[in-house]
Design an enzyme around this catalytic site. Sequence first.
Site, PDB file in Angstrom:
ATOM      1  N   ASP A  33       0.924  -1.189   0.141  1.00 52.57           N
ATOM      2  CA  ASP A  33      -0.220  -0.029   0.154  1.00 52.57           C
ATOM      3  C   ASP A  33       0.952   1.393  -0.098  1.00 52.57           C
ATOM      4  O   ASP A  33       0.389   2.187   0.074  1.00 52.57           O
ATOM      5  CB  ASP A  33      -0.794  -0.173   1.032  1.00 52.57           C
ATOM      6  N   GLY A  34       2.011   0.970  -0.132  1.00 53.43           N
ATOM      7  CA  GLY A  34       3.148   2.250   0.018  1.00 53.43           C
ATOM      8  C   GLY A  34       3.699   2.694   1.209  1.00 53.43           C
ATOM      9  O   GLY A  34       4.655   3.420   1.115  1.00 53.43           O
ATOM     10  N   ARG A  89      13.521  25.428   4.397  1.00 52.64           N
ATOM     11  CA  ARG A  89      13.063  26.789   3.747  1.00 52.64           C
ATOM     12  C   ARG A  89      11.602  27.147   4.103  1.00 52.64           C
ATOM     13  O   ARG A  89      11.415  28.430   3.959  1.00 52.64           O
ATOM     14  CB  ARG A  89      13.264  26.481   2.206  1.00 52.64           C
ATOM     15  N   HIS A 122      19.087  26.171   6.073  1.00 52.96           N
ATOM     16  CA  HIS A 122      18.884  27.404   5.454  1.00 52.96           C
ATOM     17  C   HIS A 122      18.721  28.633   6.349  1.00 52.96           C
ATOM     18  O   HIS A 122      19.309  29.765   5.751  1.00 52.96           O
ATOM     19  CB  HIS A 122      17.372  27.322   4.706  1.00 52.96           C
ATOM     20  N   LYS A 184      18.549  39.050  -5.749  1.00 53.90           N
ATOM     21  CA  LYS A 184      17.637  38.150  -6.257  1.00 53.90           C
ATOM     22  C   LYS A 184      16.143  38.242  -5.887  1.00 53.90           C
ATOM     23  O   LYS A 184      15.698  38.595  -4.852  1.00 53.90           O
ATOM     24  CB  LYS A 184      18.075  36.917  -5.650  1.00 53.90           C
TER      25      LYS A 184
HETATM   26  C1  R5P Z   1      17.192  30.371  -1.289  1.00 56.21           C
HETATM   27  O1  R5P Z   1      17.092  31.468  -0.842  1.00 56.21           O
HETATM   28  C2  R5P Z   1      18.351  29.268  -1.147  1.00 56.21           C
HETATM   29  O2  R5P Z   1      19.246  30.183  -0.721  1.00 56.21           O
HETATM   30  C3  R5P Z   1      18.792  29.036  -2.747  1.00 56.21           C
HETATM   31  O3  R5P Z   1      19.291  29.951  -3.327  1.00 56.21           O
HETATM   32  C4  R5P Z   1      17.725  28.329  -3.542  1.00 56.21           C
HETATM   33  O4  R5P Z   1      17.238  27.223  -2.638  1.00 56.21           O
HETATM   34  C5  R5P Z   1      17.803  27.914  -4.690  1.00 56.21           C
HETATM   35  O5  R5P Z   1      16.924  27.053  -5.500  1.00 56.21           O
HETATM   36  P1  R5P Z   1      17.182  27.071  -6.922  1.00 56.21           P
HETATM   37  O6  R5P Z   1      18.270  26.046  -7.302  1.00 56.21           O
HETATM   38  O7  R5P Z   1      15.743  26.130  -7.187  1.00 56.21           O
HETATM   39  O8  R5P Z   1      16.937  28.439  -7.636  1.00 56.21           O
END
Ligand code: R5P
Length: 282
Positions: A33-34, A89, A122, A184
């Site tokens: 069943d997984g 994250r 993270h 970013k």
């Molecule tokens: C986000 O803040 C992390 O530090 C990485 O930059 C992120 O997890 C990278 O994810 P991806 O490779 O999908 O862009």
Amino acid sequence: MIVSGSTSQVLAATLSRELGEPLASVEYDRFPDGELLASVPGFDADRAIIVASTVSSDAHLEVLQLQDAVREAGASEVVTVLPYMGYARQDRAFETGHPISARAVARAISTGTDRVLTVTPHEEAVCSFFDPPATAIDGERHLADALPSALENPIFLAPDEGAIDLAETVRDAYGTGDVDYFEKTRRSGTDVEIAPSDVSVASRDVVVIDDIVATGGTVAEATAVLERRNAGHVYVACVHPLLVRTAYQRLAAAGVHDIVGTDTIERPVSTVSVAPSIVDQL
Ligand code: R5P
């Protein structure tokens, strides 16, 4: 005894050798069943060190089962090592109605352990989500060892301000070079927009450093910017080479010359071991 989750078998074996503690024989089964069944038939020790990167929901479940299994088998001390902590994250509720997933998984893991070690989470603050003592281990300090020794006038670049400390650590370990970061903006789970800083990269080798490379979107976008500005070779160094879906292809197509990562996640690029840093804490 060292007890390995299915995701961290190489690192667990390395830890076993370095600590001189035996590696338990672990069986990973799945019912029709997984449902999973991870078990430790021959476990016989006072201390269990469970080593498992929680890269998937199944891997999380496996940790809970292994914790329970070693207690059942008589372990009086359980240390849980999460070389990569999944869901870290999701360290806040991003919208009304969202869970704090990092806290939810930390609470579950806390129930079966006396101590937690995790490598470059993270956000270090996720350690406070665990009930027993939880320690964040620096996994980036040996990344410089895997870089070529003669980079051309190198610059160590973080793709966002949050990774600047990592870039500084790797630059300091490498011994020479500048440090900078890009701005970013994430457009979706796979697409990011990178705004370059004014730093001159023409003919210089660039090492892009991030904690995680998942889809490769962040690093590919940074590399594209660097290519347009005539950088020399672009290297990628990350602690956690998650490299999901088509990430390798994406990085190669963007012009990445080489990628190095650690063995928190076992991939072909995991040439740097975090074992010595974990051993220091055990
Ligand atoms: C986000 O803040 C992390 O530090 C990485 O930059 C992120 O997890 C990278 O994810 P991806 O490779 O999908 O862009």
